[in-house]
Motif scaffolding. Sequence first.
Motif, PDB file in Angstrom:
ATOM      1  N   PRO A  88       0.714  -1.400  -0.203  1.00 21.41           N
ATOM      2  CA  PRO A  88      -0.337  -0.102   0.140  1.00 21.41           C
ATOM      3  C   PRO A  88       0.894   1.296  -0.054  1.00 21.41           C
ATOM      4  O   PRO A  88       2.081   1.746   0.834  1.00 21.41           O
ATOM      5  N   THR A  89       0.466   2.342  -0.984  1.00 20.99           N
ATOM      6  CA  THR A  89       0.833   3.466  -1.167  1.00 20.99           C
ATOM      7  C   THR A  89       0.516   4.245   0.689  1.00 20.99           C
ATOM      8  O   THR A  89      -0.776   4.310   1.168  1.00 20.99           O
ATOM      9  N   ARG A  90       1.485   5.888   0.583  1.00 24.92           N
ATOM     10  CA  ARG A  90       0.911   6.296   2.046  1.00 24.92           C
ATOM     11  C   ARG A  90      -0.230   7.121   1.217  1.00 24.92           C
ATOM     12  O   ARG A  90      -0.621   7.393   2.453  1.00 24.92           O
ATOM     13  N   ARG A  91      -0.516   7.124   0.078  1.00 27.36           N
ATOM     14  CA  ARG A  91      -1.483   7.965  -0.236  1.00 27.36           C
ATOM     15  C   ARG A  91      -2.653   7.172   0.407  1.00 27.36           C
ATOM     16  O   ARG A  91      -3.482   7.224   0.522  1.00 27.36           O
ATOM     17  N   THR A  92      -2.271   5.958   0.318  1.00 25.29           N
ATOM     18  CA  THR A  92      -3.693   4.918  -0.381  1.00 25.29           C
ATOM     19  C   THR A  92      -3.604   4.617   1.203  1.00 25.29           C
ATOM     20  O   THR A  92      -5.214   4.298   2.459  1.00 25.29           O
ATOM     21  N   ARG A  93      -2.461   4.164   2.417  1.00 22.82           N
ATOM     22  CA  ARG A  93      -2.857   4.262   3.669  1.00 22.82           C
ATOM     23  C   ARG A  93      -3.058   5.465   4.189  1.00 22.82           C
ATOM     24  O   ARG A  93      -4.585   4.760   5.280  1.00 22.82           O
ATOM     25  N   GLY A  94      -3.213   7.092   4.410  1.00 28.07           N
ATOM     26  CA  GLY A  94      -3.682   7.819   4.584  1.00 28.07           C
ATOM     27  C   GLY A  94      -4.803   7.867   3.889  1.00 28.07           C
ATOM     28  O   GLY A  94      -6.362   8.290   4.662  1.00 28.07           O
ATOM     29  N   SER A  95      -5.370   7.324   2.984  1.00 29.80           N
ATOM     30  CA  SER A  95      -7.215   7.095   2.195  1.00 29.80           C
ATOM     31  C   SER A  95      -8.378   6.739   3.231  1.00 29.80           C
ATOM     32  O   SER A  95      -9.222   6.870   3.674  1.00 29.80           O
ATOM     33  N   ASP A  96      -6.798   5.239   3.714  1.00 27.32           N
ATOM     34  CA  ASP A  96      -7.370   4.334   4.579  1.00 27.32           C
ATOM     35  C   ASP A  96      -8.277   5.163   5.435  1.00 27.32           C
ATOM     36  O   ASP A  96      -9.108   4.430   6.573  1.00 27.32           O
ATOM     37  N   ARG A  97      -7.143   5.209   6.504  1.00 32.22           N
ATOM     38  CA  ARG A  97      -7.091   6.245   7.994  1.00 32.22           C
ATOM     39  C   ARG A  97      -8.753   7.120   7.722  1.00 32.22           C
ATOM     40  O   ARG A  97      -9.269   7.232   8.409  1.00 32.22           O
ATOM     41  N   THR A  98      -8.594   7.858   6.952  1.00 39.21           N
ATOM     42  CA  THR A  98      -9.174   8.946   6.744  1.00 39.21           C
ATOM     43  C   THR A  98     -11.490   8.428   6.599  1.00 39.21           C
ATOM     44  O   THR A  98     -11.914   8.280   7.004  1.00 39.21           O
ATOM     45  N   ARG A  99     -11.148   7.200   5.504  1.00 38.38           N
ATOM     46  CA  ARG A  99     -12.262   6.354   5.547  1.00 38.38           C
ATOM     47  C   ARG A  99     -12.899   5.643   7.348  1.00 38.38           C
ATOM     48  O   ARG A  99     -14.447   6.042   7.583  1.00 38.38           O
ATOM     49  N   GLU A 100     -11.656   4.956   7.830  1.00 36.74           N
ATOM     50  CA  GLU A 100     -11.958   4.792   8.813  1.00 36.74           C
ATOM     51  C   GLU A 100     -12.652   6.078  10.465  1.00 36.74           C
ATOM     52  O   GLU A 100     -13.172   5.705  11.142  1.00 36.74           O
ATOM     53  N   ALA A 101     -12.348   6.761  10.380  1.00 35.31           N
ATOM     54  CA  ALA A 101     -11.812   7.960  11.245  1.00 35.31           C
ATOM     55  C   ALA A 101     -13.158   8.275  11.038  1.00 35.31           C
ATOM     56  O   ALA A 101     -13.879   9.255  11.727  1.00 35.31           O
ATOM     57  N   ILE A 102     -13.884   8.337   9.905  1.00 42.43           N
ATOM     58  CA  ILE A 102     -15.090   9.118   9.066  1.00 42.43           C
ATOM     59  C   ILE A 102     -16.325   7.589   9.835  1.00 42.43           C
ATOM     60  O   ILE A 102     -17.534   8.657  10.385  1.00 42.43           O
ATOM     61  N   VAL A 103     -16.052   6.640   9.414  1.00 46.87           N
ATOM     62  CA  VAL A 103     -17.146   5.328  10.379  1.00 46.87           C
ATOM     63  C   VAL A 103     -16.825   5.218  11.921  1.00 46.87           C
ATOM     64  O   VAL A 103     -17.723   5.724  12.669  1.00 46.87           O
ATOM     65  N   GLU A 104     -16.158   5.694  12.240  1.00 48.03           N
ATOM     66  CA  GLU A 104     -16.053   5.772  13.741  1.00 48.03           C
ATOM     67  C   GLU A 104     -16.566   7.190  14.470  1.00 48.03           C
ATOM     68  O   GLU A 104     -17.008   6.839  15.494  1.00 48.03           O
ATOM     69  N   THR A 105     -15.907   7.815  13.375  1.00 51.13           N
ATOM     70  CA  THR A 105     -16.703   8.549  13.897  1.00 51.13           C
ATOM     71  C   THR A 105     -18.189   9.465  14.561  1.00 51.13           C
ATOM     72  O   THR A 105     -19.400   9.257  14.753  1.00 51.13           O
ATOM     73  N   ALA A 106     -19.245   8.735  12.444  1.00 54.91           N
ATOM     74  CA  ALA A 106     -20.018   8.455  12.922  1.00 54.91           C
ATOM     75  C   ALA A 106     -20.747   7.656  13.348  1.00 54.91           C
ATOM     76  O   ALA A 106     -22.257   7.516  14.026  1.00 54.91           O
ATOM     77  N   LEU A 107     -20.597   6.240  13.963  1.00 61.86           N
ATOM     78  CA  LEU A 107     -21.081   5.621  15.063  1.00 61.86           C
ATOM     79  C   LEU A 107     -21.431   6.156  16.191  1.00 61.86           C
ATOM     80  O   LEU A 107     -22.035   5.679  16.542  1.00 61.86           O
ATOM     81  N   ARG A 108     -20.210   6.634  16.435  1.00 59.49           N
ATOM     82  CA  ARG A 108     -20.306   7.618  18.008  1.00 59.49           C
ATOM     83  C   ARG A 108     -20.774   8.765  17.603  1.00 59.49           C
ATOM     84  O   ARG A 108     -22.270   8.691  19.069  1.00 59.49           O
ATOM     85  N   LEU A 109     -21.306   9.232  17.082  1.00 54.85           N
ATOM     86  CA  LEU A 109     -22.299  10.346  16.869  1.00 54.85           C
ATOM     87  C   LEU A 109     -23.969   9.770  17.215  1.00 54.85           C
ATOM     88  O   LEU A 109     -24.444   9.930  17.301  1.00 54.85           O
ATOM     89  N   PHE A 110     -23.936   8.902  15.684  1.00 57.33           N
ATOM     90  CA  PHE A 110     -25.211   7.534  15.873  1.00 57.33           C
ATOM     91  C   PHE A 110     -25.897   7.312  17.461  1.00 57.33           C
ATOM     92  O   PHE A 110     -27.399   7.246  17.804  1.00 57.33           O
ATOM     93  N   ARG A 111     -24.826   7.397  17.768  1.00 58.96           N
ATOM     94  CA  ARG A 111     -24.949   6.150  19.490  1.00 58.96           C
ATOM     95  C   ARG A 111     -25.299   7.712  20.464  1.00 58.96           C
ATOM     96  O   ARG A 111     -26.471   7.768  21.142  1.00 58.96           O
TER      97      ARG A 111
END
Length: 224
Positions: A4-27
Amino acid sequence: MAEPTRRTRGSDRTREAIVETALRLFRERGYEATTMRAIAAEAGVSVGNAYYYFSSKEALVQAYYDRAQAEHEAACERVLATERSLAGRLGGVLREWVRVSEPYHEFAVKFFKHAAEPSNPLSPFSADSSPAREASIAIYRRVVEGSAGRMDAEIRAELPELLWLLSMGVVLFWVHDDSEGCRRTHRFIDLTVPLVDRLVGLSHLPGLRGVAKDFIAGVHELRS
């Protein structure tokens, strides 16, 4: 396979951060009250960036379904590698689902009314949910295919989807279970799995094959 490139890893982290944030706010705020703008702000990304990864709140919940399904699949590996009886495999898979789902119990309780609506794209029976649904049915296919017990051939072919439907019953019970450690859900599994195992084990007997075929015909009719 390429690293995985640095850009891909950064994209994955951003995606995961959005999911985690959404689940927290949904709760914390509830599904209806949580907007994509609020999710983006809490996740530290622009609204446009949030929509780049997820087209809607529904897409965020589908991402949760996919992640939860992947966690369940990984958790089942030991059970499926060591257990040979249908009861042992089925009971182990259902108990692992309860275990890996525990962190999401509060969210599921609040969210269930949306998933329970037949026309809602977040229903586990919807076309939108088909990837997670098919992945889950695949686990129950492994439960059946690796089982050493005898069963009617037609029942064997239909059983993975029927066991997935059973798992939906476990989910419904779990959502309403307020006992400590979801003790009542575990008890529900303990009571249900031996019954299923007994019925499946009897399906190959000559006197019950007609009943099994009638049951399968009924399932086919309901699908059509």
